[in-house]
Motif scaffolding. Structure first.
Motif, PDB file in Angstrom:
ATOM      1  N   ALA A  53       0.814  -1.217   0.000  1.00 28.02           N
ATOM      2  CA  ALA A  53       0.000   0.000   0.000  1.00 28.02           C
ATOM      3  C   ALA A  53       0.846   1.266   0.000  1.00 28.02           C
ATOM      4  CB  ALA A  53      -0.939   0.007   1.206  1.00 28.02           C
ATOM      5  N   VAL A  54       2.163   1.101   0.117  1.00 26.76           N
ATOM      6  CA  VAL A  54       3.072   2.246   0.145  1.00 26.76           C
ATOM      7  C   VAL A  54       3.611   2.521  -1.251  1.00 26.76           C
ATOM      8  CG1 VAL A  54       5.339   3.026   0.948  1.00 26.76           C
ATOM      9  CG2 VAL A  54       3.738   1.979   2.559  1.00 26.76           C
ATOM     10  N   ASP A  55       3.573   3.766  -1.634  1.00 26.34           N
ATOM     11  CA  ASP A  55       4.140   4.216  -2.911  1.00 26.34           C
ATOM     12  C   ASP A  55       5.369   5.055  -2.617  1.00 26.34           C
ATOM     13  OD1 ASP A  55       4.589   4.989  -5.524  1.00 26.34           O
ATOM     14  OD2 ASP A  55       3.016   6.527  -5.528  1.00 26.34           O
ATOM     15  N   LEU A  56       6.548   4.511  -2.952  1.00 29.28           N
ATOM     16  CA  LEU A  56       7.803   5.233  -2.743  1.00 29.28           C
ATOM     17  C   LEU A  56       8.163   6.004  -4.008  1.00 29.28           C
ATOM     18  CD1 LEU A  56      10.076   2.591  -0.942  1.00 29.28           C
ATOM     19  CD2 LEU A  56       8.601   4.332   0.091  1.00 29.28           C
ATOM     20  N   VAL A  57       8.470   7.288  -3.847  1.00 29.30           N
ATOM     21  CA  VAL A  57       8.868   8.125  -4.979  1.00 29.30           C
ATOM     22  C   VAL A  57      10.235   8.732  -4.673  1.00 29.30           C
ATOM     23  CG1 VAL A  57       8.272  10.093  -6.429  1.00 29.30           C
ATOM     24  CG2 VAL A  57       6.446   8.668  -5.445  1.00 29.30           C
ATOM     25  N   PHE A  58      11.250   8.282  -5.392  1.00 33.30           N
ATOM     26  CA  PHE A  58      12.609   8.813  -5.229  1.00 33.30           C
ATOM     27  C   PHE A  58      12.772  10.030  -6.127  1.00 33.30           C
ATOM     28  CE2 PHE A  58      12.964   4.446  -3.875  1.00 33.30           C
ATOM     29  CZ  PHE A  58      13.911   4.463  -2.857  1.00 33.30           C
TER      30      PHE A  58
END
Length: 271
Positions: free
Chosen positions: A30-35
Motif C-alpha cells: 500500500a506504500v508508494d515510494l517516490v525517489f
C-alpha cells in the motif's frame, strides 16, 4: 501512503534505492515510494547536487500535499548547508507530514522540530537496505510510517524524547536550529570517532546552556571506534556518567539507536 524520498546531503546509492523499493513492494504494497531524481545526482564529489538543488528538491516534496511523509535517503554531510534556504519556504502542506532519517539528517529534524513543522523522527533510511539484515532495519521506518509501533525504540517512556548523532548535536549547539529540549530525554549515538573526541563532544554537550533543563541522557551505539594513541583508559559508560553529573542530569542507560542494523525509531517529542 505516498512517501517522497530526497537526499539533502550525500548521493544515494542506486542499489540501496532498488532494494528499498523491492522490499516495500512485497512487504508494504500500500506504500508508494517516490525517489526524487536529485537523490542520485552528484556535485563536488560528495553532495547529491549543489546546495540550491538539494534545497529545492526537499522544498518541492515537502510542500507537495500528495506526499504523506518525507523519508531522507541517507546521511553523509551537507544538510546543514540548506537549512537557511529551505526552512522559510515550507508551506502549510509541509506541516502535515512525517519526516524521518538520522545521522546528518539530524540537522533537518532539529530545524523542523524547532519550528513545529510536521512530525520529525530519528530512524532508518533507504541506505540501510545495504546492511546485513537491511530489510529488517528499513521495515522499522516503513512500519512506523504506516502505523506500526513495533519499530519504536523500546526504552521510550512518558517523557518527550529526541535522538541525535553526537557530532551533529555538537554542531547544532549555539545555533538557532537547535530546538528547546527542556524536559526531553536526549538519546545520543556516534560512529567512526576516537574516544578522546567523544569525550570532547560530551564536554560541549554538558556545558551547553541551550541544553539546560533536559530530563536525562541515554546512550545508543558507539560504533567503529577509532584507535587512540595512547589507548584511552576510561570506559564509555563511565565517561558519560561523569559528564551527566557535571550537567546535573541522570544517565538513563542504553538505547537502541545508532549506525547499526539495530537502529530503532525515535519520534521527536512524545511518540
Amino acid at each position: 501512503m505516498r512517501i517522497g524520498i530526497v537526499s539533502p546531503a550525500k548521493s544515494l546509492d542506486p542499489l540501496a534505492a532498488e532494494r528499498t523499493a523491492a522490499f516495500a513492494a512485497l512487504a508494504y504494497p500500500a506504500v508508494d515510494l517516490v525517489f526524487h531524481p536529485q537523490c542520485f545526482e552528484s556535485d563536488g564529489g560528495h553532495f547529491a547536487g549543489p546546495d540550491a538543488r538539494r534545497a529545492a528538491a526537499f522544498v518541492e516534496f515537502a510542500n507537495d500535499a500528495a506526499f504523506d511523509a518525507i523519508w531522507f535517503g541517507r546521511g553523509g554531510y551537507g544538510s546543514n548547508r540548506i537549512l537557511a534556504a529551505a526552512m522559510p519556504q515550507l508551506s502549510a502542506a509541509a506541516r502535515s507530514k512525517a519526516y524521518i532519517g538520522y545521522s546528518d539528517m539530524g540537522f533537518m529534524l532539529a530545524a523542523l522540530y524547532a519550528r513545529r513543522i510536521g512530525r520529525p523522527a530519528h530512524g532508518p533510511m533507504p541506505i540501510d537496505a545495504l546492511r546485513d539484515g537491511g530489510d529488517r532495519t528499513i521495515a522499522r521506518t516503513l512500519g512506523w510510517l504506516t502505523g506500526d509501533r513495533q519499530g519504536l525504540e523500546p526504552g521510550l517512556g512518558t517523557k518527550p524524547a529526541v535522538a541525535f548523532n553526537l557530532a551533529i548535536l555538537n554542531s547544532l549547539i549555539g545555533t538557532p536550529w537547535l530546538p528547546d529540549l527542556a524536559d526531553h530525554v536526549l538519546l545520543i549515538e556516534e560512529v567512526s570517532e576516537p574516544l578522546y573526541n567523544i569525550d570532547r563532544m560530551l564536554f560541549t554537550m554538558a556545558n551547553a546552556t541551550q541544553l539546560r533543563g533536559i530530563a536525562g541522557v541515554r546512550l545508543g551505539a558507539v560504533s567503529d571506534v577509532k584507535e587512540n594513541d595512547p589507548p584511552w583508559g576510561e570506559p564509555l559508560d563511565a565517561m558519560l556518567q561523569r559528564w551527566c553529573r557535571d550537567m546535573g542530569v541522570p544517565f538513563l542507560g542504553h538505547a537502541e539507536i545508532g549506525h547499526t542494523q539495530a537502529n530503532c525509531v525515535v519520534p521527536f517529542g512524545l511518540g
